[in-house]
Design an enzyme around this catalytic site. Structure first.
Site, PDB file in Angstrom:
ATOM      1  N   ARG A 160       0.819  -1.217   0.000  1.00  0.00           N
ATOM      2  CA  ARG A 160       0.000   0.000   0.000  1.00  0.00           C
ATOM      3  C   ARG A 160       0.855   1.270   0.000  1.00  0.00           C
ATOM      4  NH1 ARG A 160      -2.354  -3.651  -1.054  1.00  0.00           N
ATOM      5  NH2 ARG A 160      -4.340  -4.460  -0.308  1.00  0.00           N
ATOM      6  N   SER A 239     -11.307  -0.248   2.927  1.00  0.00           N
ATOM      7  CA  SER A 239     -10.532  -0.500   4.146  1.00  0.00           C
ATOM      8  C   SER A 239      -9.955   0.821   4.664  1.00  0.00           C
ATOM      9  CB  SER A 239      -9.401  -1.493   3.856  1.00  0.00           C
ATOM     10  OG  SER A 239      -9.929  -2.716   3.415  1.00  0.00           O
ATOM     11  N   GLU A 343      -5.574   4.400   5.872  1.00  0.00           N
ATOM     12  CA  GLU A 343      -5.199   4.251   4.477  1.00  0.00           C
ATOM     13  C   GLU A 343      -5.627   5.442   3.639  1.00  0.00           C
ATOM     14  OE1 GLU A 343      -5.845   1.075   0.795  1.00  0.00           O
ATOM     15  OE2 GLU A 343      -5.920   0.376   2.866  1.00  0.00           O
TER      16      GLU A 343
END
Length: 351
Positions: A160, A239, A343
């Protein structure tokens, strides 16, 4: 290039949250994108680049500067090579590669947002990451004031993360190039256990491309991870927290806390990564800390389908969302000594 003033930004995000931008430009060509960025830089005007808005948390006060919405189009397929304009809708592009019989991104179906955002986050799901198929990223370099082509090896991809995320004020992605695989209509080998189980095959097996895509879409929909305007569980950024990656000492401390809180026979999810570190599950942490599906009583709550998604139930503000996020972060840290990291990109606010 369309220009609006005091323009609402909430409708441009999947959270449907955030105040207005002082100025909103919508660019439909690479030249317009570059011109808008150069103008903002020359005048020292704060610049917010918006793609699909699926990974964005904008403060209630909005953005006092120029918001640039990238709405470029371009899907060019030559053999197994694919080039996408940054503004292309990602999930539509995945569908088109599956129709063309090419493997490599089929398990990334249903992920909201634009193609230009995929290298920034190194988007991944169900055993695939874009870093495994991206060959080059074409971007405007705000430091050198020129268009550059950055090969995969210079993108610094990791979980990520990427060079583009590490230097958010430097690069504006214009185009993304991929190298896909022709496998006689079959998918790439399935790496994710849940996908393999759902299809009744073994990890490492190949399955028909369309079946892999449809299976992933079904799994995502069951978790509220496919956009649906009528379903408030999808009014989210997917998420909200990344899976923590712990150093060896921190992981041992974490195990001790798990055994103390939940019992000596409880084993948390653990996946070895590089340098002796271990990745564990943010969803597991959140749930075991007491934040179960549907948690919350206000207008921002945890999804009823997935503990990793924080959602706007229709009347939330960004501050409502952040209050819930802070509660979850504090609760997980108190329970397990692990600090969750958000995130989505935050604009004008922070946890």
């Amino acid at each position: 290039m369309q220009e609006l003033h005091d323009a609402p930004l909430a409708p441009l995000t999947t959270f449907r949250l955030g105040g207005p931008a002082a100025r909103l430009l919508t660019a439909t060509t690479d030249a317009e994108v570059i011109a808008a960025v150069r103008e903002a830089d020359a005048s020292d005007t704060p610049l917010l680049v918006i793609g699909g808005g699926s990974n964005l948390v904008i403060g209630d006060k909005g953005f006092d500067g120029t918001a640039l919405r990238i709405a470029t189009k371009g899907f060019e397929l030559s053999g197994t090579s694919l080039e996408l304009a940054a503004g292309e809708v990602w999930t539509d592009a995945v569908a088109r590669t599956v129709e063309a019989g090419l493997a490599g991104i089929e398990c990334l179906a249903g992920i909201p947002g634009s193609a230009g955002a995929t290298p920034i986050q190194n988007v991944g799901a169900y055993g695939q990451e874009v870093s495994s198929t991206i060959t080059e990223v074409v971007a405007y370099d705000r430091r050198t004031r020129e268009t550059v082509t950055i090969p995969n090896t210079e993108c610094a991809f990791s979980y990520r993360h990427s060079r583009f995320k590490a230097e958010p004020e430097r690069f504006v992605v214009l185009r993304v190039r991929f190298g896909l695989e022709e496998a006689n209509g079959l998918s790439a080998p399935l790496k994710y256990p849940e996908t393999a189980r759902a299809m009744g095959v073994e990890q490492g097996d190949r399955v028909p491309l369309s079946a892999a895509r449809e299976t992933v879409l079904g799994l995502r929909a069951g978790k509220g991870m496919v956009l649906d305007p009528e379903d408030h569980d999808t009014w989210s950024a997917g998420s909200f927290f990344t899976n923590p990656i712990l150093e060896p000492a921190a992981f041992q401390d974490f195990l001790g806390r798990v055994h103390e809180r939940l019992g000596p026979d409880v084993t948390p999810p653990a996946f070895p990564v590089e340098d002796g570190r271990t990745k564990t599950s943010a969803a597991w942490l959140i749930d075991r800390a007491g934040f179960t599906k549907g948690y919350g009583s206000g207008p921002a709550r945890i999804s009823t389908k997935h503990t990793l998604a924080l959602t706007n139930r229709g009347a939330a503000t960004t501050e409502d969302l952040l209050a819930l996020a802070r509660e979850v972060v504090a609760g997980v840290h108190a329970a397990f000594g692990v600090t969750l990291v958000n995130e989505p990109v935050t604009v004008g606010v922070s946890l």
